[in-house]
Design an enzyme around this catalytic site. Structure first.
Site, PDB file in Angstrom:
ATOM      1  N   ALA A  26     -43.240 -49.136 -24.952  1.00  0.00           N
ATOM      2  CA  ALA A  26     -41.849 -49.096 -25.412  1.00  0.00           C
ATOM      3  C   ALA A  26     -40.877 -49.732 -24.427  1.00  0.00           C
ATOM      4  O   ALA A  26     -39.730 -49.991 -24.758  1.00  0.00           O
ATOM      5  CB  ALA A  26     -41.432 -47.650 -25.687  1.00  0.00           C
ATOM      6  N   ARG A  71     -37.951 -57.376 -15.679  1.00  0.00           N
ATOM      7  CA  ARG A  71     -38.258 -58.459 -14.731  1.00  0.00           C
ATOM      8  C   ARG A  71     -38.949 -59.669 -15.364  1.00  0.00           C
ATOM      9  O   ARG A  71     -39.112 -60.707 -14.728  1.00  0.00           O
ATOM     10  CB  ARG A  71     -39.104 -57.908 -13.569  1.00  0.00           C
ATOM     11  N   TYR A 112     -54.461 -91.382 -42.796  1.00  0.00           N
ATOM     12  CA  TYR A 112     -53.931 -90.061 -43.114  1.00  0.00           C
ATOM     13  C   TYR A 112     -54.509 -89.592 -44.439  1.00  0.00           C
ATOM     14  O   TYR A 112     -54.371 -90.258 -45.471  1.00  0.00           O
ATOM     15  CB  TYR A 112     -52.393 -90.084 -43.225  1.00  0.00           C
ATOM     16  N   ASN A 152     -49.227 -88.344 -50.430  1.00  0.00           N
ATOM     17  CA  ASN A 152     -49.330 -87.038 -51.109  1.00  0.00           C
ATOM     18  C   ASN A 152     -47.975 -86.424 -51.399  1.00  0.00           C
ATOM     19  O   ASN A 152     -47.883 -85.450 -52.103  1.00  0.00           O
ATOM     20  CB  ASN A 152     -50.156 -86.064 -50.261  1.00  0.00           C
ATOM     21  N   ALA A 171     -59.230-103.900 -50.393  1.00  0.00           N
ATOM     22  CA  ALA A 171     -58.346-103.701 -49.244  1.00  0.00           C
ATOM     23  C   ALA A 171     -56.904-104.011 -49.620  1.00  0.00           C
ATOM     24  O   ALA A 171     -56.639-104.907 -50.432  1.00  0.00           O
ATOM     25  CB  ALA A 171     -58.786-104.587 -48.091  1.00  0.00           C
TER      26      ALA A 171
HETATM   27  C1  UD1 Z   1     -46.215 -45.943 -13.769  1.00  0.00           C
HETATM   28  C2  UD1 Z   1     -46.543 -44.597 -13.139  1.00  0.00           C
HETATM   29  C3  UD1 Z   1     -46.951 -44.810 -11.700  1.00  0.00           C
HETATM   30  C4  UD1 Z   1     -48.094 -45.786 -11.608  1.00  0.00           C
HETATM   31  C5  UD1 Z   1     -47.743 -47.105 -12.323  1.00  0.00           C
HETATM   32  C6  UD1 Z   1     -48.940 -48.008 -12.388  1.00  0.00           C
HETATM   33  C7  UD1 Z   1     -45.100 -43.015 -14.285  1.00  0.00           C
HETATM   34  C8  UD1 Z   1     -43.942 -42.121 -14.178  1.00  0.00           C
HETATM   35  N1  UD1 Z   1     -45.423 -43.732 -13.230  1.00  0.00           N
HETATM   36  O1  UD1 Z   1     -45.069 -46.410 -13.082  1.00  0.00           O
HETATM   37  O2  UD1 Z   1     -47.337 -43.579 -11.099  1.00  0.00           O
HETATM   38  O3  UD1 Z   1     -48.424 -46.027 -10.255  1.00  0.00           O
HETATM   39  O4  UD1 Z   1     -47.318 -46.831 -13.659  1.00  0.00           O
HETATM   40  O5  UD1 Z   1     -48.581 -49.214 -12.955  1.00  0.00           O
HETATM   41  O6  UD1 Z   1     -45.741 -43.043 -15.331  1.00  0.00           O
HETATM   42  N2  UD1 Z   1     -42.979 -46.919 -20.997  1.00  0.00           N
HETATM   43  C9  UD1 Z   1     -42.639 -46.439 -22.246  1.00  0.00           C
HETATM   44  N3  UD1 Z   1     -41.549 -45.627 -22.366  1.00  0.00           N
HETATM   45  C10 UD1 Z   1     -40.790 -45.259 -21.312  1.00  0.00           C
HETATM   46  C11 UD1 Z   1     -41.150 -45.744 -20.033  1.00  0.00           C
HETATM   47  C12 UD1 Z   1     -42.245 -46.572 -19.900  1.00  0.00           C
HETATM   48  O7  UD1 Z   1     -43.301 -46.742 -23.243  1.00  0.00           O
HETATM   49  O8  UD1 Z   1     -39.838 -44.507 -21.533  1.00  0.00           O
HETATM   50  C13 UD1 Z   1     -44.155 -47.804 -20.859  1.00  0.00           C
HETATM   51  C14 UD1 Z   1     -43.795 -49.176 -20.329  1.00  0.00           C
HETATM   52  O9  UD1 Z   1     -43.499 -50.055 -21.393  1.00  0.00           O
HETATM   53  C15 UD1 Z   1     -45.043 -49.573 -19.584  1.00  0.00           C
HETATM   54  C16 UD1 Z   1     -45.659 -48.248 -19.147  1.00  0.00           C
HETATM   55  O10 UD1 Z   1     -45.042 -47.246 -19.927  1.00  0.00           O
HETATM   56  O11 UD1 Z   1     -45.972 -50.243 -20.430  1.00  0.00           O
HETATM   57  C17 UD1 Z   1     -45.420 -47.967 -17.677  1.00  0.00           C
HETATM   58  O12 UD1 Z   1     -44.037 -47.868 -17.459  1.00  0.00           O
HETATM   59  P1  UD1 Z   1     -43.358 -48.395 -16.134  1.00  0.00           P
HETATM   60  O13 UD1 Z   1     -41.916 -48.122 -16.212  1.00  0.00           O
HETATM   61  O14 UD1 Z   1     -43.789 -49.786 -15.860  1.00  0.00           O
HETATM   62  O15 UD1 Z   1     -44.000 -47.391 -15.070  1.00  0.00           O
HETATM   63  P2  UD1 Z   1     -44.190 -47.673 -13.549  1.00  0.00           P
HETATM   64  O16 UD1 Z   1     -42.874 -47.560 -12.879  1.00  0.00           O
HETATM   65  O17 UD1 Z   1     -44.946 -48.921 -13.375  1.00  0.00           O
END
Ligand code: UD1
Ligand code: CA
Length: 465
Positions: free
Chosen positions: A10, A15, A364, A384, A421
């Site tokens: 979600a 970045r 073609y 065509n 031709a």
């Molecule tokens: C998370 C872990 C962290 C771990 C790291 C590894 C948590 C709190 N932390 O951190 O311990 O070392 O992954 O990569 O879980 N997402 C949602 N909904 C939200 C927030 C995030 O669906 O509300 C999804 C993001 O799209 C993503 C995944 O969860 O695919 C991870 O979220 P992200 O915010 O990247 O977590 P990290 O800070 O990387």
């Protein structure tokens, strides 16, 4: 016992600097979300739930009905994201895998290792971990007397936790009932004000349940993609993994660094892939083919003993023994039959091209049915399109189309017919007929000399001026 999976997808992926949600970005021409979901299929998970939020429609559009989509309207953290699957999963007996959707290189084998470890130890929660560089902002695995007790997020680390190298890589396995019980107790009382999935492990431990970490040797599968640099690096890792697999399956790849084979592509034994090839989508290549250099295929089926050079082909089927290129372009539902020859600068679209037929140069063929053993002369065009409608050209077996013919569709050229031709054919030509449709030739004896004198005269006059 049933296995479930919840994929967290979600987040926005700020970045990435993109209008697209992160998991829609492709690694080796396959969207991240599909890479993850297909690995779960390979693992044999009974039910997969994908949590979508940012750009939900774009993510959903990539998923088929083998998965269930749930919505997280506001992104309040990874624990909150898992909670969105509550209506579907809460109370069910089984094992639930939770994984970050932004780690698309995870393999089913590695997840199987996590599940097996979790089940064998009778854990209620197991996190996949790895010893990492201290500069990474990952959650840290907290242990007391060798026993895991919790995960602490990077931003919540206390000073005495800063030298812990064992970190959470974002893949988990839970007893499903215990997971949803603990999730209801997770709070957002932390540095980021979010509901963390990682808190579930500490909660389970505090309740006297077994938790543990399953350590993997390196980050190559689970590094996570946060920006386009990581995306490009992941592409290289996946490229090497896929190319190595096909090399060991008996495919020759001349230059591993310059061959891009998407994950769903299948290649037969003794096939040679020359440098510069990009094979995408649901492409299947048979045995003993020679592909490249420099081919781009998207959803192409190539049977055995086919040779194709410097060509761009999509959504088409090429039967055995055929050779194509250099510089051919075949698109949208071409069916090229056995032992065909298609040469330089030939374009085909929606064409059936029969066994043993040839189109060697500069042609073609669009919206056409070409029979067996037909020869299409250089420069032939099926007209065509009349500006509004597309029409069919049908050419019977053994027909011969002379060079530089225009076949103005709709038109039928009969079996064994011979087109002179330079003809512009607007009317049907019956079987075995000779069709000629061009101005009659006139020869004027001696007139070449007369013309030459006229030209000289004009030239002299201009020079005097
Ligand atoms: C998370 C872990 C962290 C771990 C790291 C590894 C948590 C709190 N932390 O951190 O311990 O070392 O992954 O990569 O879980 N997402 C949602 N909904 C939200 C927030 C995030 O669906 O509300 C999804 C993001 O799209 C993503 C995944 O969860 O695919 C991870 O979220 P992200 O915010 O990247 O977590 P990290 O800070 O990387
Ligand atoms: Ca992340």
């Amino acid at each position: 016992m049933k296995t479930y999976a919840v994929v967290l997808a979600a987040g926005k992926g700020t970045r990435m600097k993109s209008d697209k949600p992160k998991v829609v970005h492709e690694v080796l021409y396959k969207p991240m979300i599909n890479l993850v979901v297909d690995e779960l299929k390979r693992l044999g998970v009974d039910e997969t739930i994908v949590v979508v939020g940012h750009g939900a429609e774009q993510v959903e559009a990539l998923l088929d009905d083998s998965v269930t989509v749930v919505y997280q309207r506001e992104q309040k953290g990874t624990g909150h994201a898992v909670l969105m699957a509550k209506d579907i999963l809460a109370g069910k007996e089984g094992t639930t895998i939770v994984l970050n959707g932004d780690a698309p290189l995870i393999r089913a084998e590695t997840l199987q290792g996590l599940v097996d470890y979790h089940n064998a130890a009778n854990n209620k929660g197991t996190v996949m971990s790895c010893d990492c560089d201290l500069s990474l902002a990952f959650g840290r695995i907290i242990k007391k007397d060798g026993q895991m007790t919790a995960i602490v997020e990077y931003k919540d680390l206390k000073d005495d936790m800063r030298d812990i190298t064992e970190m959470n890589v974002g893949e988990y396995c839970f007893d499903n009932v215990a997971l949803f019980d603990a999730l209801s107790k997770v709070t957002n009382n932390n540095a980021q004000g979010e509901y963390y999935i990682t808190d579930v492990l500490g909660i389970l431990h505090d309740e006297g349940q077994r938790i543990d970490a399953y350590k993997i040797p390196d980050l190559s599968e689970v590094g996570g993609i946060n920006d386009r640099l990581a995306l490009a690096e992941s592409t290289k890792i996946l490229q090497k993994r896929i190319n190595s697999k096909w090399l060991l399956e008996g495919v020759t790849i001349i230059d591993m660094d310059n061959t891009y084979i998407s994950p769903d592509v299948v290649i037969g034994q003794d096939t040679v892939i020359e440098p510069g090839c990009i094979l995408k989508g649901q492409t299947v290549i048979g045995n003993n083919c020679h592909i490249g250099p420099y081919c781009e295929f998207t959803n192409v089926t190539v049977k055995d003993n086919v040779e194709i050079k410097y060509s761009v082909i999509s959504d088409s089927v090429i039967e055995s023994g055929t050779d194509i290129g250099p510089f051919a372009r075949l698109r949208t539902d071409c069916h090229i039959m056995n032992n065909v020859h298609i040469g330089n600068f030939v374009e085909m679209k929606k064409a059936h091209f029969g066994n043993g037929s040839k189109s060697a140069h500069l042609t073609y063929i669009g919206d056409a049915e070409v029979g067996d053993n037909v020869n299409i002369g250089c420069g032939t065009i099926t007209s065509n399109y009349d500006g509004k409608n597309k029409s069919m050209t049908i050419i019977g077996d053994d027909a011969f189309i002379g060079c530089n013919s225009n076949l103005v569709a709709p038109v039928n050229i009969g079996k064994g017919a011979f087109i002179a031709a330079g003809s512009t054919v607007t009317d049907d030509v019956e079987d075995d007929a000779f069709g000629i449709a061009r101005a009659k030739q006139i020869n004027k004896p001696g007139y070449a000399k007369v013309l030459e004198e006229k030209r000289m005269k004009i030239y002299e006059e201009r020079r005097k001026k």
